[in-house]
Motif scaffolding. Structure first.
Motif, short mmCIF file in Angstrom:
data_model
loop_
_atom_site.label_atom_id
_atom_site.label_comp_id
_atom_site.label_asym_id
_atom_site.label_seq_id
_atom_site.Cartn_x
_atom_site.Cartn_y
_atom_site.Cartn_z
N GLN A 1 -2.92 0.26 -6.84
CA GLN A 1 -2.66 1.72 -6.48
C GLN A 1 -1.95 1.74 -5.36
OE1 GLN A 1 -5.60 1.00 -7.59
NE2 GLN A 1 -5.88 2.16 -9.26
N ALA A 2 -2.16 0.72 -4.34
CA ALA A 2 -1.76 0.35 -2.97
C ALA A 2 -0.29 -0.16 -3.32
CB ALA A 2 -2.55 -0.67 -2.08
N ALA B 1 1.63 0.53 -5.90
CA ALA B 1 2.31 1.44 -6.30
C ALA B 1 2.80 2.27 -5.20
CB ALA B 1 1.39 2.66 -7.32
N ARG B 2 2.03 2.65 -4.03
CA ARG B 2 2.50 3.53 -2.92
C ARG B 2 3.68 2.86 -2.33
NH1 ARG B 2 -3.22 4.38 -2.84
NH2 ARG B 2 -3.52 2.98 -1.33
N THR C 1 6.78 3.22 -4.07
CA THR C 1 7.18 4.64 -3.89
C THR C 1 8.13 4.77 -2.86
OG1 THR C 1 5.31 5.54 -5.10
CG2 THR C 1 6.44 7.16 -3.82
N VAL C 2 7.62 4.34 -1.78
CA VAL C 2 8.62 4.41 -0.35
C VAL C 2 9.75 3.59 -0.63
CG1 VAL C 2 8.37 3.62 2.05
CG2 VAL C 2 6.35 4.78 1.08
N GLN D 1 9.04 3.16 -11.72
CA GLN D 1 7.58 2.98 -11.00
C GLN D 1 6.79 2.59 -12.26
OE1 GLN D 1 5.80 3.44 -8.14
NE2 GLN D 1 7.98 3.62 -7.30
#
Length: 204
Positions: A178-179, A181-182, A185-186, A201
């Motif tokens: 999850q980290a 993926a974030r 995203t940035v 993604q």
């Protein structure tokens, strides 16, 4: 044949034990006694199979390099519709998972950065070179954002993966799927062309 199989198992146990000790203590502080105890064999058995601690370290690095190559080969074979950025994103997830699960790979990277050990395998360099090749391919295919060079994009990805490797032992939550993926995203909107970042993604 039985003797050969037993010797192979002993060598594998020693490489795994050495990786654990190198990862925990560093090359200089690691001792043959600690490695042999971790592997459940005598110090004499270590010396029989490996010519000292440097040879053990080289064996750890060689195994780590092979496991990294499998990621590159697997992701390249998957091809993700021939899109190098998709290949790269998938590879970062695979690398993170491998680092979390495989102490041999973690130790291989640590040994490469250890001033006390004269490394013959540049795992960081291999990752950087493969990333650069993918970014070069992406540029030729028109898959990088306007004004973004393959070199700059490579530096960003290498910085991210290097940082996550360092955080793995002290802040494991940073290295979760999850980290990552974030982070993507940035980062992706600055690398991929307008409207393409979302497609890169990882959704599975």
């Amino acid at each position: 044949m039985v003797k050969q199989e037993r010797a192979a198992r002993t060598r594998e146990a020693l490489v795994l034990a050495a990786a654990e000790v190198f990862a925990e203590e560093g090359f200089a502080a690691a001792s043959i006694a600690a490695i042999s105890e971790r592997a459940g064999v005598t110090s004499g058995a270590v010396q029989f199979h490996f010519d000292g601690k440097p040879a053990l370290a080289r064996a750890v690095e060689a195994r780590a390099a092979r496991r990294l190559r499998r990621i590159a080969e697997a992701e390249g074979a998957g091809d993700r519709d021939g899109d190098p950025l998709l290949v790269l994103v998938d590879a970062t997830y695979a690398l993170l998972k491998l680092l979390a699960a495989d102490v041999v790979v973690r130790a291989g990277f640590a040994l490469g950065a250890d001033a006390a050990h004269r490394s013959r395998v540049d795992l960081r360099g291999q990752c950087r070179l493969w990333t650069q090749e993918l970014m070069d391919t992406a540029e030729r295919a028109g898959l990088l954002a306007e004004g973004v060079s393959p070199q700059d994009a490579t530096r960003v990805v290498v910085a991210i993966t290097s940082g996550l490797r360092e955080l793995l032992s002290v802040e494991p939550e940073w290295t979760s799927r999850q980290a990552l993926a974030r982070i993507w995203t940035v980062v992706l909107p600055g690398i991929a062309p307008d409207g393409k970042a979302v497609a890169y993604q990882k959704t599975d």
